[in-house]
Design a protein around this motif. Sequence first.
Motif, PDB file in Angstrom:
ATOM      1  N   ALA A   9       0.813  -1.218   0.000  1.00 38.95           N
ATOM      2  CA  ALA A   9       0.000   0.000   0.000  1.00 38.95           C
ATOM      3  C   ALA A   9       0.848   1.271   0.000  1.00 38.95           C
ATOM      4  O   ALA A   9       0.320   2.375  -0.117  1.00 38.95           O
ATOM      5  N   LEU A  10       2.152   1.124   0.129  1.00 39.66           N
ATOM      6  CA  LEU A  10       3.035   2.286   0.147  1.00 39.66           C
ATOM      7  C   LEU A  10       3.097   2.950  -1.222  1.00 39.66           C
ATOM      8  O   LEU A  10       2.853   2.306  -2.250  1.00 39.66           O
ATOM      9  N   PRO A  11       3.446   4.229  -1.272  1.00 40.51           N
ATOM     10  CA  PRO A  11       3.606   4.917  -2.567  1.00 40.51           C
ATOM     11  C   PRO A  11       4.680   4.234  -3.422  1.00 40.51           C
ATOM     12  O   PRO A  11       5.637   3.658  -2.900  1.00 40.51           O
ATOM     13  N   THR A  43      13.395   0.823 -10.181  1.00 43.70           N
ATOM     14  CA  THR A  43      14.087   0.969  -8.901  1.00 43.70           C
ATOM     15  C   THR A  43      15.095   2.113  -8.977  1.00 43.70           C
ATOM     16  O   THR A  43      15.628   2.420 -10.040  1.00 43.70           O
ATOM     17  N   THR A  44      15.366   2.717  -7.829  1.00 37.40           N
ATOM     18  CA  THR A  44      16.310   3.838  -7.795  1.00 37.40           C
ATOM     19  C   THR A  44      17.752   3.364  -7.656  1.00 37.40           C
ATOM     20  O   THR A  44      18.674   4.188  -7.649  1.00 37.40           O
ATOM     21  N   PHE A  81      17.438  -2.141  -2.479  1.00 36.59           N
ATOM     22  CA  PHE A  81      18.342  -2.784  -1.530  1.00 36.59           C
ATOM     23  C   PHE A  81      18.487  -4.284  -1.795  1.00 36.59           C
ATOM     24  O   PHE A  81      19.364  -4.925  -1.220  1.00 36.59           O
ATOM     25  N   LEU A  82      17.645  -4.830  -2.667  1.00 37.34           N
ATOM     26  CA  LEU A  82      17.707  -6.244  -2.996  1.00 37.34           C
ATOM     27  C   LEU A  82      18.673  -6.482  -4.152  1.00 37.34           C
ATOM     28  O   LEU A  82      18.862  -5.604  -5.000  1.00 37.34           O
ATOM     29  N   ILE A  88       8.431   4.940  -2.779  1.00 32.51           N
ATOM     30  CA  ILE A  88       9.031   4.265  -1.630  1.00 32.51           C
ATOM     31  C   ILE A  88       9.319   2.803  -1.964  1.00 32.51           C
ATOM     32  O   ILE A  88      10.361   2.262  -1.581  1.00 32.51           O
ATOM     33  N   LEU A  89       8.406   2.165  -2.693  1.00 29.91           N
ATOM     34  CA  LEU A  89       8.628   0.774  -3.084  1.00 29.91           C
ATOM     35  C   LEU A  89       9.839   0.653  -4.017  1.00 29.91           C
ATOM     36  O   LEU A  89      10.629  -0.288  -3.906  1.00 29.91           O
TER      37      LEU A  89
END
Length: 241
Positions: free
Chosen positions: A10-12, A45-46, A22-23, A15-16
Amino acid sequence: MPPGIDCIGALPEGILHHILSFLPAQEAVRTCVLAQRWRHLWKCTTGLRIVGNKGPVSVQLLRKFMDHLLILRERTDLDTVGIEFRKFREDDVPFVNLWIRFALQSKVRALTVCHYDDCNQPFNLDGLPFVSPCLRTLVLSGVGLQGALLDFSSCPALEDLTIGFSVINVGKISSLSLKCLSIFRCRSYLDDRVRVSAPCLVSLKLLGFSGVTPLLESMPLLETAFLTLGAHGHLTSQDIC
């Protein structure tokens, strides 16, 4: 919170994207099967961690996955990229260099390239200079550096450079923006000194350098410096002065 509610899902999305960074990249891709919303999150991903699922592996085990990733990933900017590997063959070298160039083109701000050298054989990066207006932090370990690779005139934002367990066969390390420089357990096979030109440097660490001692040019802003010459801190450098 009622049972069965997906709190993380449910996070924005922003943020996801950050969490997935990190994975290891393979694990981030596997999240696409969690739910419909997760199907394409890995593409933006960032950050990218190009390693094995349980730590660094051979380049051969990464190549097929990376071939697909570079094609399918969205062309979004990256904050961080980590490339870590162990064994490699000569035909792997262009692929790793391609991953590095992909990171730079993606406006990466922090880049790590780490070869875990089990056989005292450095991974030779191509001799082309890094070109990036966004790169701020660079970590190189277990690699061979040659040509104009350490000419950072095209990296105006670079502030932090770390080089470890590497062979530095370049005539000059130069940057007008660099503030922190750490060189540890490296060596040079050149007959001439490696010149270090970093007039804005604030912090310098030169530990266990083997070969002809580097020549440090003017550093008027330097505040802290820690230097030991020779491998393992012993005075075995060819030229101590």
